[in-house]
Design a protein around this motif. Sequence first.
Motif, short mmCIF file in Angstrom:
data_model
loop_
_atom_site.label_atom_id
_atom_site.label_comp_id
_atom_site.label_asym_id
_atom_site.label_seq_id
_atom_site.Cartn_x
_atom_site.Cartn_y
_atom_site.Cartn_z
N TRP A 3 34.06 39.80 25.64
CA TRP A 3 34.67 40.60 25.25
C TRP A 3 33.17 41.70 23.87
N ASP A 4 33.19 40.60 23.19
CA ASP A 4 31.92 40.94 21.59
C ASP A 4 30.61 41.62 22.85
N ARG A 5 30.18 41.60 23.86
CA ARG A 5 29.23 42.16 23.97
C ARG A 5 29.86 43.63 24.79
#
Length: 405
Positions: A209-211
């Motif tokens: 999710w962060d990417r």
Amino acid sequence: MWPPASPSTRESTMHDHRKLGRELGLFGSDPLIGAGLPYWLPDGAIVRHSLEEYVRDLERRAGYRHVHSPVLGKRELYEISGHWSHYRDDMYPPMDVGGEQLVLRPSLCPHHALIYRSAGRSYRELPLRMAEIGGMYRSELSGVLGGLSRVRAIQLNDAHVFCTLDQVEAEAGAALALIRRAYDALGISPARFRLSLPGDGGKYVDGDWDRAVGILRSVLDRSGLAYDAVEGEAAFYGPKIDIQIADGVGRESTLSTVQVDFHQPAQFGLEYVGADGAKHRPVMLHRSIIGSVERAVAQLIEVHGGAFPAWLAPVQLRLLPLSGAELPCAREVLDRCGDLRAEIASEGSLGARIRDGRLVPYQAVIGPREAATGQLSLRLRDGSRRDAEPADDVLERIRAAVRRP
């Protein structure tokens, strides 16, 4: 070249598409068909088809290839994609057919993933841009249904870009630019741009999710657009850029989206052969320029008050013979209109006919002088008039003015 006829009849406040759409004969409904299942009348079908043709042409020029896929799929398909476990409450129940369970699809992306998987792919093919205007179905509660903006049977302008990780930010930026270009052509102003992030709870799949969030945040920052980051609004498989619109009373809804998805390529085992000869996983970018055709038309009705841009108007030219003596001349002009959407209005007083056609971009009164000289003098939607010119010259100018953007 003349400017397109201006929709000057638009009021300062937005219109209610549910009321105006029915008054203008664009769409209707019937209890025997069911709630949330409107039908399109001839003039509404023209607006819808013109909008679809514009979007397909815009996508084609942007490098998209169009496909068609079925509106049904096996339950197993949606179990693999994650829709069955994360989205089942919004899906229709399975149908038992020949020992299999078939489901009306709630989304087009699983079908497009299978189309990608149907052939071996090389990095040389990427980005692969796949688009479709296709049917999808959502089991909306009766209390939230309304007109065209919230329906159960949806024609979605959907597309999926399969690309490398290095390509995804540029593709997302290009998709956002395409959406903004379409809004300019349609006269739609976004209420706001929203970066839709995951929230708490089990609604979301595990993943990078962060990417994905970082990619979309970078796209928005580079675009220079102001945006709100809102938790809990992401799709179950990835974050989104949502382009929000508002109706006449300020209610917001999402029209267009750009989404980054690492989940479904893994679920379906999607691969491509890289320059190193090894197999790699593509990123799946979900992108919709106008969202659902139904919601887009609802917004267009409310924004323009039925005075659509000339290229979208159900009738583009209205011929008004002053009396029965000029009717043969009007018919001759109509025969020469070709691909223009034109009609003859000959019943009633001239003033009443002009008022009835107030939303038509161009009207031409044909009196004895016009019939004798073969000329037309146009009345535009903003009330202005053009000097008389030969009919063929006038028709050619109108064709140029109503050409799709």
